[in-house]
Write a protein that holds these residues in place. Sequence first.
Motif, PDB file in Angstrom:
ATOM      1  N   SER A 131       0.822  -1.207   0.000  1.00 51.68           N
ATOM      2  CA  SER A 131       0.000   0.000   0.000  1.00 51.68           C
ATOM      3  C   SER A 131       0.858   1.261   0.000  1.00 51.68           C
ATOM      4  O   SER A 131       2.058   1.213   0.248  1.00 51.68           O
ATOM      5  N   TYR A 132       0.202   2.387  -0.245  1.00 54.65           N
ATOM      6  CA  TYR A 132       0.909   3.674  -0.294  1.00 54.65           C
ATOM      7  C   TYR A 132       1.551   4.026   1.039  1.00 54.65           C
ATOM      8  O   TYR A 132       2.462   4.840   1.093  1.00 54.65           O
ATOM      9  N   HIS A 133       1.098   3.407   2.139  1.00 57.81           N
ATOM     10  CA  HIS A 133       1.696   3.684   3.450  1.00 57.81           C
ATOM     11  C   HIS A 133       3.184   3.325   3.464  1.00 57.81           C
ATOM     12  O   HIS A 133       3.939   3.869   4.253  1.00 57.81           O
ATOM     13  N   PHE A 134       3.576   2.424   2.583  1.00 61.83           N
ATOM     14  CA  PHE A 134       4.971   1.984   2.532  1.00 61.83           C
ATOM     15  C   PHE A 134       5.918   3.165   2.345  1.00 61.83           C
ATOM     16  O   PHE A 134       6.940   3.243   3.007  1.00 61.83           O
ATOM     17  N   PHE A 135       5.603   4.077   1.461  1.00 60.61           N
ATOM     18  CA  PHE A 135       6.498   5.220   1.252  1.00 60.61           C
ATOM     19  C   PHE A 135       5.954   6.524   1.815  1.00 60.61           C
ATOM     20  O   PHE A 135       6.684   7.496   1.917  1.00 60.61           O
ATOM     21  N   LYS A 136       4.705   6.546   2.211  1.00 59.66           N
ATOM     22  CA  LYS A 136       4.137   7.760   2.810  1.00 59.66           C
ATOM     23  C   LYS A 136       4.614   7.971   4.237  1.00 59.66           C
ATOM     24  O   LYS A 136       4.609   9.082   4.742  1.00 59.66           O
ATOM     25  N   ARG A 137       5.001   6.904   4.913  1.00 59.44           N
ATOM     26  CA  ARG A 137       5.485   6.974   6.297  1.00 59.44           C
ATOM     27  C   ARG A 137       6.901   6.388   6.367  1.00 59.44           C
ATOM     28  O   ARG A 137       7.103   5.291   6.857  1.00 59.44           O
ATOM     29  N   PRO A 138       7.887   7.135   5.875  1.00 58.92           N
ATOM     30  CA  PRO A 138       9.241   6.579   5.798  1.00 58.92           C
ATOM     31  C   PRO A 138       9.826   6.154   7.140  1.00 58.92           C
ATOM     32  O   PRO A 138      10.529   5.141   7.216  1.00 58.92           O
ATOM     33  N   ASN A 139       9.537   6.898   8.200  1.00 62.89           N
ATOM     34  CA  ASN A 139      10.101   6.537   9.510  1.00 62.89           C
ATOM     35  C   ASN A 139       9.560   5.204  10.006  1.00 62.89           C
ATOM     36  O   ASN A 139      10.293   4.399  10.582  1.00 62.89           O
ATOM     37  N   ILE A 140       8.289   4.963   9.790  1.00 63.51           N
ATOM     38  CA  ILE A 140       7.696   3.697  10.218  1.00 63.51           C
ATOM     39  C   ILE A 140       8.188   2.556   9.331  1.00 63.51           C
ATOM     40  O   ILE A 140       8.506   1.471   9.821  1.00 63.51           O
ATOM     41  N   THR A 141       8.277   2.797   8.025  1.00 63.19           N
ATOM     42  CA  THR A 141       8.711   1.746   7.111  1.00 63.19           C
ATOM     43  C   THR A 141      10.143   1.317   7.388  1.00 63.19           C
ATOM     44  O   THR A 141      10.441   0.120   7.444  1.00 63.19           O
ATOM     45  N   TYR A 142      11.039   2.263   7.602  1.00 60.92           N
ATOM     46  CA  TYR A 142      12.419   1.843   7.850  1.00 60.92           C
ATOM     47  C   TYR A 142      12.530   1.121   9.184  1.00 60.92           C
ATOM     48  O   TYR A 142      13.282   0.158   9.317  1.00 60.92           O
ATOM     49  N   LEU A 143      11.758   1.527  10.179  1.00 63.90           N
ATOM     50  CA  LEU A 143      11.738   0.798  11.445  1.00 63.90           C
ATOM     51  C   LEU A 143      11.166  -0.606  11.238  1.00 63.90           C
ATOM     52  O   LEU A 143      11.715  -1.591  11.738  1.00 63.90           O
ATOM     53  N   ASN A 144      10.097  -0.704  10.474  1.00 61.79           N
ATOM     54  CA  ASN A 144       9.503  -2.013  10.195  1.00 61.79           C
ATOM     55  C   ASN A 144      10.461  -2.930   9.437  1.00 61.79           C
ATOM     56  O   ASN A 144      10.371  -4.153   9.551  1.00 61.79           O
ATOM     57  N   SER A 145      11.400  -2.343   8.695  1.00 64.07           N
ATOM     58  CA  SER A 145      12.367  -3.179   7.971  1.00 64.07           C
ATOM     59  C   SER A 145      13.311  -3.909   8.923  1.00 64.07           C
ATOM     60  O   SER A 145      13.970  -4.869   8.522  1.00 64.07           O
ATOM     61  N   THR A 146      13.366  -3.482  10.174  1.00 66.56           N
ATOM     62  CA  THR A 146      14.194  -4.183  11.170  1.00 66.56           C
ATOM     63  C   THR A 146      13.365  -5.174  11.983  1.00 66.56           C
ATOM     64  O   THR A 146      13.911  -5.925  12.780  1.00 66.56           O
ATOM     65  N   ILE A 147      12.051  -5.158  11.776  1.00 73.14           N
ATOM     66  CA  ILE A 147      11.136  -6.033  12.506  1.00 73.14           C
ATOM     67  C   ILE A 147      10.603  -7.147  11.622  1.00 73.14           C
ATOM     68  O   ILE A 147      10.475  -8.287  12.056  1.00 73.14           O
ATOM     69  N   CYS A 148      10.300  -6.811  10.378  1.00 76.01           N
ATOM     70  CA  CYS A 148       9.618  -7.728   9.473  1.00 76.01           C
ATOM     71  C   CYS A 148      10.475  -8.056   8.255  1.00 76.01           C
ATOM     72  O   CYS A 148      10.876  -7.146   7.515  1.00 76.01           O
ATOM     73  N   PRO A 149      10.741  -9.328   8.006  1.00 73.61           N
ATOM     74  CA  PRO A 149      11.551  -9.683   6.837  1.00 73.61           C
ATOM     75  C   PRO A 149      10.892  -9.282   5.517  1.00 73.61           C
ATOM     76  O   PRO A 149      11.591  -8.987   4.552  1.00 73.61           O
ATOM     77  N   ALA A 150       9.577  -9.235   5.462  1.00 81.36           N
ATOM     78  CA  ALA A 150       8.905  -8.839   4.223  1.00 81.36           C
ATOM     79  C   ALA A 150       9.183  -7.370   3.891  1.00 81.36           C
ATOM     80  O   ALA A 150       9.393  -7.025   2.730  1.00 81.36           O
ATOM     81  N   VAL A 151       9.191  -6.519   4.891  1.00 82.32           N
ATOM     82  CA  VAL A 151       9.481  -5.097   4.660  1.00 82.32           C
ATOM     83  C   VAL A 151      10.922  -4.956   4.183  1.00 82.32           C
ATOM     84  O   VAL A 151      11.202  -4.234   3.226  1.00 82.32           O
ATOM     85  N   TYR A 152      11.835  -5.661   4.844  1.00 85.77           N
ATOM     86  CA  TYR A 152      13.234  -5.616   4.424  1.00 85.77           C
ATOM     87  C   TYR A 152      13.360  -6.092   2.971  1.00 85.77           C
ATOM     88  O   TYR A 152      14.024  -5.445   2.151  1.00 85.77           O
ATOM     89  N   PHE A 153      12.717  -7.195   2.645  1.00 88.53           N
ATOM     90  CA  PHE A 153      12.773  -7.775   1.305  1.00 88.53           C
ATOM     91  C   PHE A 153      12.271  -6.773   0.262  1.00 88.53           C
ATOM     92  O   PHE A 153      12.934  -6.507  -0.736  1.00 88.53           O
ATOM     93  N   VAL A 154      11.088  -6.218   0.485  1.00 82.13           N
ATOM     94  CA  VAL A 154      10.498  -5.275  -0.468  1.00 82.13           C
ATOM     95  C   VAL A 154      11.377  -4.031  -0.608  1.00 82.13           C
ATOM     96  O   VAL A 154      11.618  -3.559  -1.718  1.00 82.13           O
ATOM     97  N   LEU A 155      11.880  -3.528   0.493  1.00 82.45           N
ATOM     98  CA  LEU A 155      12.728  -2.342   0.444  1.00 82.45           C
ATOM     99  C   LEU A 155      14.006  -2.596  -0.355  1.00 82.45           C
ATOM    100  O   LEU A 155      14.396  -1.784  -1.200  1.00 82.45           O
ATOM    101  N   GLU A 156      14.637  -3.723  -0.128  1.00 84.87           N
ATOM    102  CA  GLU A 156      15.869  -4.033  -0.863  1.00 84.87           C
ATOM    103  C   GLU A 156      15.603  -4.235  -2.349  1.00 84.87           C
ATOM    104  O   GLU A 156      16.372  -3.779  -3.192  1.00 84.87           O
ATOM    105  N   LYS A 157      14.519  -4.901  -2.682  1.00 79.33           N
ATOM    106  CA  LYS A 157      14.148  -5.092  -4.095  1.00 79.33           C
ATOM    107  C   LYS A 157      13.838  -3.746  -4.745  1.00 79.33           C
ATOM    108  O   LYS A 157      14.219  -3.497  -5.887  1.00 79.33           O
ATOM    109  N   LEU A 158      13.148  -2.905  -4.017  1.00 80.99           N
ATOM    110  CA  LEU A 158      12.781  -1.588  -4.516  1.00 80.99           C
ATOM    111  C   LEU A 158      14.011  -0.736  -4.794  1.00 80.99           C
ATOM    112  O   LEU A 158      14.095  -0.038  -5.813  1.00 80.99           O
TER     113      LEU A 158
END
Length: 164
Positions: A131-158
Amino acid sequence: MNELLENWEEKAQEKQKQNKQYLQKLQSKRGRGVEKLLPDLHEEAFSNIDCLQCANCCKTISPRFKPPDIKRIAKYLGMKEAAVIDQYLLMDKEGDYVTKSSPCPFLDSDNYCSIYPARPGDCENYPYTDSYHFFKRPNITYLNSTICPAVYFVLEKLKKELPL
């Protein structure tokens, strides 16, 4: 397991600053077409990740429990709303109800959610990788990348598909 996900927690910690900067740049560029890429990246991530093997989100962070969530959970548990609040929740400094403790009191030992059909909206939508929340809330997304492997995966692919 996908090679990108090997030692993902360690890599996510090391890349925190870089990922935060990337997400902030992405947000300032109005997403650069990210929304179109997210559904496929989300699907790819979850074809490699089994949430039941991880449950870091349920073990480390609390969703917000909005009034409709509390009502639904109370009905599901056969309890009064006030009893759900008293037993499981507290109000945080932002005025949201969150769990009193971590891990989530509704998380079973097998990583299943005991209230899954009635879970809060935050749980249903987490980790927001589609969803658009992925890039609309950068502080939450980068924090979530340390909690959730899916967020890390999507961020690295992106970052590979849309270098900034």
